[in-house]
Write an enzyme that holds these catalytic residues in place. Structure first.
Site, PDB file in Angstrom:
ATOM      1  N   ASP A 133       1.048   4.563  -0.629  1.00  0.00           N
ATOM      2  CA  ASP A 133       2.250   4.359   0.183  1.00  0.00           C
ATOM      3  C   ASP A 133       3.245   3.351  -0.383  1.00  0.00           C
ATOM      4  O   ASP A 133       2.886   2.438  -1.113  1.00  0.00           O
ATOM      5  CB  ASP A 133       1.876   3.966   1.621  1.00  0.00           C
ATOM      6  CG  ASP A 133       0.938   2.765   1.699  1.00  0.00           C
ATOM      7  OD1 ASP A 133       0.151   2.544   0.755  1.00  0.00           O
ATOM      8  OD2 ASP A 133       0.978   2.038   2.709  1.00  0.00           O
TER       9      ASP A 133
ATOM     10  N   GLU B   6      -1.975   2.019   3.045  1.00  0.00           N
ATOM     11  CA  GLU B   6      -2.639   0.721   2.821  1.00  0.00           C
ATOM     12  C   GLU B   6      -1.862  -0.403   3.487  1.00  0.00           C
ATOM     13  O   GLU B   6      -2.432  -1.375   3.974  1.00  0.00           O
ATOM     14  CB  GLU B   6      -2.779   0.431   1.323  1.00  0.00           C
ATOM     15  CG  GLU B   6      -3.691  -0.756   1.001  1.00  0.00           C
ATOM     16  CD  GLU B   6      -3.082  -2.126   1.258  1.00  0.00           C
ATOM     17  OE1 GLU B   6      -3.799  -3.031   1.694  1.00  0.00           O
ATOM     18  OE2 GLU B   6      -1.860  -2.287   1.018  1.00  0.00           O
ATOM     19  N   GLU B   7      -0.534  -0.273   3.501  1.00  0.00           N
ATOM     20  CA  GLU B   7       0.294  -1.334   4.087  1.00  0.00           C
ATOM     21  C   GLU B   7       0.190  -1.355   5.609  1.00  0.00           C
ATOM     22  O   GLU B   7       0.766  -2.232   6.256  1.00  0.00           O
ATOM     23  CB  GLU B   7       1.762  -1.171   3.669  1.00  0.00           C
ATOM     24  CG  GLU B   7       2.001  -1.154   2.152  1.00  0.00           C
ATOM     25  CD  GLU B   7       1.868  -2.523   1.504  1.00  0.00           C
ATOM     26  OE1 GLU B   7       1.617  -3.503   2.226  1.00  0.00           O
ATOM     27  OE2 GLU B   7       2.004  -2.608   0.265  1.00  0.00           O
TER      28      GLU B   7
ATOM     29  N   HIS C 259       6.593  -6.771  -2.644  1.00  0.00           N
ATOM     30  CA  HIS C 259       7.295  -6.575  -1.362  1.00  0.00           C
ATOM     31  C   HIS C 259       8.733  -7.088  -1.387  1.00  0.00           C
ATOM     32  O   HIS C 259       9.327  -7.290  -0.330  1.00  0.00           O
ATOM     33  CB  HIS C 259       6.535  -7.211  -0.178  1.00  0.00           C
ATOM     34  CG  HIS C 259       5.235  -6.553   0.137  1.00  0.00           C
ATOM     35  ND1 HIS C 259       4.675  -6.511   1.409  1.00  0.00           N
ATOM     36  CD2 HIS C 259       4.363  -5.875  -0.644  1.00  0.00           C
ATOM     37  CE1 HIS C 259       3.526  -5.855   1.375  1.00  0.00           C
ATOM     38  NE2 HIS C 259       3.308  -5.463   0.129  1.00  0.00           N
TER      39      HIS C 259
HETATM   40 ZN   LIG Z   1       1.566  -4.545  -0.426  1.00  0.00          ZN
HETATM   41 ZN   LIG Z   2      -0.535  -3.293  -2.344  1.00  0.00          ZN
END
Ligand SMILES: [Zn+2]
Ligand SMILES: [Zn+2]
Length: 424
Positions: A98, A164-165, A396
């Site tokens: 993702d 995963e986020e 991020h």
């Molecule tokens: Zn991340």
């Molecule tokens: Zn990551």
């Protein structure tokens, strides 16, 4: 004759182990493709639980290699099972797929211009955590291993994971849902490996930590109840804002006075307080939300217990009431020390002794931990910072950048950890 052969054979076997499985030709053939896949995925990022096209590309690739494929696992996850020519154990390899609601800010030719709706807002979408590299690396590993089934004693399970986020609010997803849906069963996985690219680690370098490597993340909500009154007459009410301040103060003493920080780090953060409407009204209630980060199971249990004791007690001391609810978000990314020790020679062989470095624990969290809750696992950091630069941007963020010349090392590490684990 026999007496002469035996030591010679032993020498040959240990040389073979020290030299690795001789896959240089296969790695060379795959290197350009891995970079191409990565750039294509980077340019076409998809948010958590929405990895439809990425999953389709992965599934098509695995099928083209003759790998048995299951799609739609935990929404958009793809699982491939590759049986070696010889019976043996099962190893799992995981890549998360993702991207994030971040607008990319650079002039790369494969920069993302994708936008999507996220929580009712139109946002830019970017692989700002580098999961594009994880997908491309694991696609490369699948190609190399599928061409070397004769070298595999056992089975390799490729786990391409969504979200995963974290799934969007109100949805399930990620590693936890994959585990719930039985991804580690049938065939049962004996051990699992994963990696994370790192924008601040130089290419060519692999870092790891034995034991608690990344933190468990928990969220908490505290509701404080007081008694509303005029701001000029606090004695006729109970002030929930003052009680909140005392609670925050108290919670920080759990970390600073009760937690053995020489063992592992731990964090309590109050991230939001909501209370009141006007300068001259003492409100009725207050709400606080925050996060707890821990790297040790016993420390987490202690911190949770003390928070649950302290919050209502402090509120009562000032004439109010308070409740606390703690929710698990992600578990401890715990690298099984025995497995780490077993795999270190492999990492040193592929990266070179000096390039395999230990790292400190991180208070960030990673949902790979849900696999490690079930079976032994080892999660490594792979260098993604361009050689010769000191400029690197954190994950991020809109400027986040990965040098993809370092990806082949990821392919080699995952491939050879699998082979060495299965064939030992
Ligand atoms: Zn991340
Ligand atoms: Zn990551």
């Amino acid at each position: 004759m026999t007496k002469l052969l035996t030591p010679a054979l032993i020498l040959m076997t240990s040389l073979a182990l020290a030299q690795g499985p001789k896959l240089d030709g296969d790695y060379k053939a795959i290197e350009g493709k891995v970079v191409e896949w990565r750039r294509d995925i980077h340019q076409n990022p998809e948010l958590s639980n929405r990895e439809f096209n990425t999953a389709e590309k992965v599934a098509a690739h695995l099928r083209s290699l003759g790998i048995e494929v299951q799609t739609g696992v935990a929404h958009t996850g793809v699982v491939g099972v590759l049986k070696g020519n010889h019976p043996g154990k099962v190893v799992g390899l995981r890549a998360d797929m993702d991207a994030l609601p971040v607008t990319e800010r650079n002039d790369l030719p494969f920069k993302s211009n994708v936008t999507a709706e996220f929580l009712g807002q139109e946002v830019g979408v970017m692989h700002a955590c580098g999961h594009d590299t994880h997908v491309a690396i694991l696609m490369g590993v699948a190609e190399v291993l599928s061409k070397n089934k004769n070298k595999i004693k056992g089975t390799v399970k490729f786990i391409f994971q969504p979200a995963e986020e974290g799934p969007p609010p109100g949805e399930e997803g990620g590693a936890l849902l994959m585990v719930k849906e039985g991804v580690l069963k049938n065939p049962d996985v004996d051990a699992i490996f994963g990696l994370h690219i790192n924008s601040q680690t130089p290419i060519g370098v692999i870092r790891y930590k034995s034991g608690g490597a990344m933190a468990a993340a928990q969220s908490f909500t505290i509701n404080v109840k007081g008694k509303q009154s005029h701001g000029s007459q606090p004695w006729s009410g109970v002030d929930p804002i003052l009680i909140s301040a005392k609670i925050i103060d108290g919670l920080q003493t759990i970390i600073s006075r009760e937690t053995n920080l020489t063992n592992e780090a731990a964090v309590i953060t109050v991230g939001k307080i909501t209370s009141g409407v006007r300068f001259n009204i003492i409100p009725e209630s207050a709400e606080m939300i925050g996060t707890i980060r821990t790297l040790d199971y016993d420390m987490r249990a202690h911190i949770n217990k003390r928070m649950e004791e302290m919050v209502p007690t402090i509120a009562r001391a000032y004439g109010g009431e308070a409740t606390i609810e703690i929710l698990n978000a992600t578990d401890i990314t715990y690298n099984e020390p025995k497995l780490v020790k077993q795999m270190l020679p492999t990492l040193k062989r592929v990266a070179g002794e000096a390039n395999v470095q230990t790292e400190k624990a991180r208070t960030g969290a990673e949902d790979f931990s849900y696999f490690q809750n079930e079976i032994p696992g080892f999660f490594i950091s792979l260098g993604g910072m361009a050689a010769g630069t000191t400029e690197s941007f954190p994950h991020h963020t809109p400027d986040f950048k990965i040098d993809d010349t370092g990806l082949l090392l990821g392919v080699r590490a995952m491939t050879e950890m699998s082979l060495d684990y299965l064939n030992k």
